[in-house]
Design an enzyme around this catalytic site. Structure first.
Site, PDB file in Angstrom:
ATOM      1  N   ALA A 100       0.616  -1.161   0.259  1.00 17.83           N
ATOM      2  CA  ALA A 100      -0.183   0.261   0.227  1.00 17.83           C
ATOM      3  C   ALA A 100       0.798   1.849  -0.005  1.00 17.83           C
ATOM      4  O   ALA A 100       0.117   2.130   0.910  1.00 17.83           O
ATOM      5  CB  ALA A 100      -1.228   0.011   1.334  1.00 17.83           C
ATOM      6  N   ALA A 101       1.786   1.219  -0.266  1.00 18.09           N
ATOM      7  CA  ALA A 101       3.233   2.218  -0.372  1.00 18.09           C
ATOM      8  C   ALA A 101       2.582   2.865  -2.096  1.00 18.09           C
ATOM      9  O   ALA A 101       3.477   3.909  -2.170  1.00 18.09           O
ATOM     10  CB  ALA A 101       4.472   2.180  -0.601  1.00 18.09           C
ATOM     11  N   GLY A 102       1.511   2.630  -3.272  1.00 13.70           N
ATOM     12  CA  GLY A 102       2.430   3.207  -4.372  1.00 13.70           C
ATOM     13  C   GLY A 102       1.610   4.444  -3.815  1.00 13.70           C
ATOM     14  O   GLY A 102       0.938   5.161  -3.999  1.00 13.70           O
ATOM     15  N   ARG A 134      -4.037   8.443 -10.481  1.00  8.73           N
ATOM     16  CA  ARG A 134      -5.113   8.922 -11.492  1.00  8.73           C
ATOM     17  C   ARG A 134      -6.256   8.722 -10.104  1.00  8.73           C
ATOM     18  O   ARG A 134      -7.685   9.511 -10.949  1.00  8.73           O
ATOM     19  CB  ARG A 134      -5.195   7.437 -11.993  1.00  8.73           C
ATOM     20  CG  ARG A 134      -4.550   7.458 -13.246  1.00  8.73           C
ATOM     21  CD  ARG A 134      -4.667   6.890 -14.284  1.00  8.73           C
ATOM     22  NE  ARG A 134      -4.232   5.271 -13.452  1.00  8.73           N
ATOM     23  CZ  ARG A 134      -3.601   3.702 -13.830  1.00  8.73           C
ATOM     24  NH1 ARG A 134      -5.144   3.680 -14.565  1.00  8.73           N
ATOM     25  NH2 ARG A 134      -3.779   2.604 -13.484  1.00  8.73           N
ATOM     26  N   GLY A 153       9.255  -0.498  -6.846  1.00  4.35           N
ATOM     27  CA  GLY A 153       8.683  -1.430  -6.834  1.00  4.35           C
ATOM     28  C   GLY A 153       7.997  -2.814  -5.830  1.00  4.35           C
ATOM     29  O   GLY A 153       8.707  -2.491  -4.347  1.00  4.35           O
ATOM     30  N   GLU A 197       5.925  -8.165 -17.163  1.00  8.81           N
ATOM     31  CA  GLU A 197       5.320  -7.566 -17.043  1.00  8.81           C
ATOM     32  C   GLU A 197       4.705  -7.082 -18.614  1.00  8.81           C
ATOM     33  O   GLU A 197       5.789  -7.054 -19.215  1.00  8.81           O
ATOM     34  CB  GLU A 197       5.642  -6.115 -16.924  1.00  8.81           C
ATOM     35  CG  GLU A 197       6.440  -6.525 -14.970  1.00  8.81           C
ATOM     36  CD  GLU A 197       4.837  -6.798 -14.196  1.00  8.81           C
ATOM     37  OE1 GLU A 197       4.022  -6.072 -14.284  1.00  8.81           O
ATOM     38  OE2 GLU A 197       4.748  -8.103 -13.932  1.00  8.81           O
ATOM     39  N   ASN A 238     -43.433   4.202  19.461  1.00 11.23           N
ATOM     40  CA  ASN A 238     -44.043   4.938  18.021  1.00 11.23           C
ATOM     41  C   ASN A 238     -43.800   5.927  18.394  1.00 11.23           C
ATOM     42  O   ASN A 238     -43.191   7.031  19.240  1.00 11.23           O
ATOM     43  CB  ASN A 238     -45.640   5.128  18.309  1.00 11.23           C
ATOM     44  CG  ASN A 238     -45.674   5.429  16.317  1.00 11.23           C
ATOM     45  OD1 ASN A 238     -44.995   5.089  15.754  1.00 11.23           O
ATOM     46  ND2 ASN A 238     -46.684   6.891  16.180  1.00 11.23           N
ATOM     47  N   ARG A 242     -45.608  21.761  24.867  1.00  8.87           N
ATOM     48  CA  ARG A 242     -46.784  23.205  23.487  1.00  8.87           C
ATOM     49  C   ARG A 242     -47.038  24.740  24.036  1.00  8.87           C
ATOM     50  O   ARG A 242     -47.333  24.482  25.322  1.00  8.87           O
ATOM     51  CB  ARG A 242     -48.028  22.705  22.837  1.00  8.87           C
ATOM     52  CG  ARG A 242     -48.118  22.862  22.214  1.00  8.87           C
ATOM     53  CD  ARG A 242     -49.077  21.796  21.113  1.00  8.87           C
ATOM     54  NE  ARG A 242     -48.599  20.630  21.533  1.00  8.87           N
ATOM     55  CZ  ARG A 242     -49.576  19.571  21.791  1.00  8.87           C
ATOM     56  NH1 ARG A 242     -51.582  19.553  22.177  1.00  8.87           N
ATOM     57  NH2 ARG A 242     -49.430  18.211  22.098  1.00  8.87           N
TER      58      ARG A 242
END
Ligand code: UD1
Ligand code: MG
Length: 424
Positions: A10-12, A16, A80, A157, A346, A411
């Site tokens: 999860a380092a990328g 985009r 990489g 690749e 209710n 009220r």
């Protein structure tokens, strides 16, 4: 049980996504992509390593806060996928079990598939298994290259592939299982001698073959499961796939979904049989809904909601972080947050639990005991408790606890001025 640890890449950068938020923290039904991967490995592994780089602090914060068995390991710079995995070597020096490698941006992989993958590895006495799948259009994926006898040869690749190799439709899904002590030496021998100048994780396949190790592929039938998120459009597609899966499984288990095309329900929501979900309902986060309830149309459940059997949550009702006991109804236009509701209550139309104090930025609880009746257009200013059977008159603002079986109303008295209109 085998000793399995995971490594989640999860380092990328996730360029985009065009976002200030790291890619793996983008969410589907309010849960980050990385959370799906960590939840999926939870029952398989006893420790998880998340490789972080871009936005490392935010990703680390999410992991530390939510996953006790996970650690983050910094990869900087990012050279990489092979380099990424090699970051765990110092943490696994004497480790003799298996390492499951996955990507943090593929939330659609299922526990069932991961279990079958591990089983396949073990029953073949494999040293290294890579998950593959078939794509009619394999563009951008690494291609699985096989020998004449159909055994694995290597992964190539896209950017390094010859035209013949590009024509191969079997691709690398990016999920691997390694017998760590056997494969570990590969990580000090990887080179970046390729089109992208990166240390490719995929090169461990050819390395394993060269070392005469037992290297296998597990072919995943449903290629949808390895769908990766690289853009906002991918995120929308994955959300929709996950939703369709969830709705189908709910319907298979006896839940009526009146209009699947307008209903959104998170993976982490459980719903009992004979409950009906009406159109335009959105349910995110972790929730349980009992049997024989009616939810919607246009209801919004925001997570940590527990609803018992035979309840009704009607149109334009929002519920968050609340527990609702059986036979309780909130039919129309209400907000129920941070609340505990008993049975047979209710809630009149337009009732609001005022749970948030914006001055102190704190949230407080509203408690209603069994058989309470709340008149329409009431505001319950939390913290507040309405005891058993109490009634709240319509239009009241309740700022104190109300004793059992009493009527409370704020009220102002109704005035009638006879013939007032005629006299004007
Ligand atoms: C990779 C595979 C490819 C496979 C595809 C499946 C390699 C060389 N290629 O390609 O064969 O078909 O996944 O989706 O492995 N990452 C790091 N550190 C790095 C580089 C990447 O943590 O230095 C992470 C990324 O954040 C991402 C994952 O590794 O989560 C995969 O990297 P990515 O650059 O997307 O690889 P692909 O080109 O998709
Ligand atoms: Mg990728």
């Amino acid at each position: 049980m085998t000793n399995i640890k995971s490594v989640i890449l999860a380092a990328g950068k996730g360029t985009r996504m065009k976002s200030e938020t790291p890619k793996v923290l983008h969410k589907i039904f309010e849960k980050p992509l990385l959370g799906y991967v960590l939840d999926n490995v939870k029952d398989i592994t006893n420790e998880d390593f998340v490789i972080v780089g871009h936005h490392a602090e935010e990703v680390t914060e999410f992991v530390e806060k939510n996953y006790a068995s996970a650690k983050t390991v910094l990869q900087s710079p990012q050279l990489g996928t092979g380099h990424a995995v090699s970051m765990v070597c110092p943490h696994l020096q004497n480790f003799d079990g298996q390492v499951l490698i996955l990507c943090g941006d593929t939330p659609l992989i299922t526990k069932e598939t991961l279990n079958k993958f591990v089983e396949h590895h073990n029953s073949n006495n494999s040293d290294l298994t890579v998950m593959s799948t078939i794509f009619e259009n394999p563009t951008n994926y690494g291609r699985i290259i096989r020998e004449n006898d159909n055994s694995l040869k290597c992964i190539v690749e896209e950017k390094d592939a010859t035209p013949e190799q590009k024509a191969v439709k079997e691709v690398n899904a990016g999920i691997y299982l390694l017998n760590w002590s056997k494969i570990k030496p590969a990580f000090s021998q990887l080179t970046s001698n390729n089109a992208q100048g990166e240390y490719y994780l995929t090169d461990i396949i050819a390395w394993g073959k060269k070392e005469k190790l037992n290297v296998n592929a597990y072919i995943l039938e449903n290629n949808e499961e390895i769908y990766g998120i690289n853009s906002r459009s991918n995120l929308a597609t994955a959300t929709s796939i996950m939703n369709t899966r969830k709705l189908n499984s709910l319907m298979d288990n006896g839940v009526t979904i009146v209009d699947p095309s307008s209903t959104w329900i998170s993976e982490d929501t459980e719903i009992g049989a004979d409950t009906i979900i009406y159109p335009a309902t959105y349910i995110e986060g972790k929730n349980t809904i009992g049997k024989n309830c009616k939810i919607g149309p246009c209801a919004h459940l925001r997570g940590n909601v527990e609803i018992a059997d035979n309840c009704k949550i009607g149109n334009f009702v929002e519920v968050k972080n609340s527990k609702i006991d059986h036979h309780t109804n909130a039919g129309h236009l209400s907000y129920i947050g941070d609340s505990e509701l008993g049975s047979n209550i209710n809630i009149g139309a337009g009732t609001i639990t005022a749970n948030y104090n914006p001055l102190t930025k704190t949230k407080s609880k509203t408690i209603m005991k069994d058989h309470v009746k709340i008149g329409s257009n009431s505001v319950l200013v939390a913290p507040v408790t309405i005891e058993d059977g109490a009634n709240i008159g319509a239009g009241s603002i309740i700022t104190k606890n109300i004793p059992s079986w009493s009527l409370a109303l704020t009220r102002s008295p109704l005035k009638i001025l006879t013939d007032w209109v005629k006299k004007q």
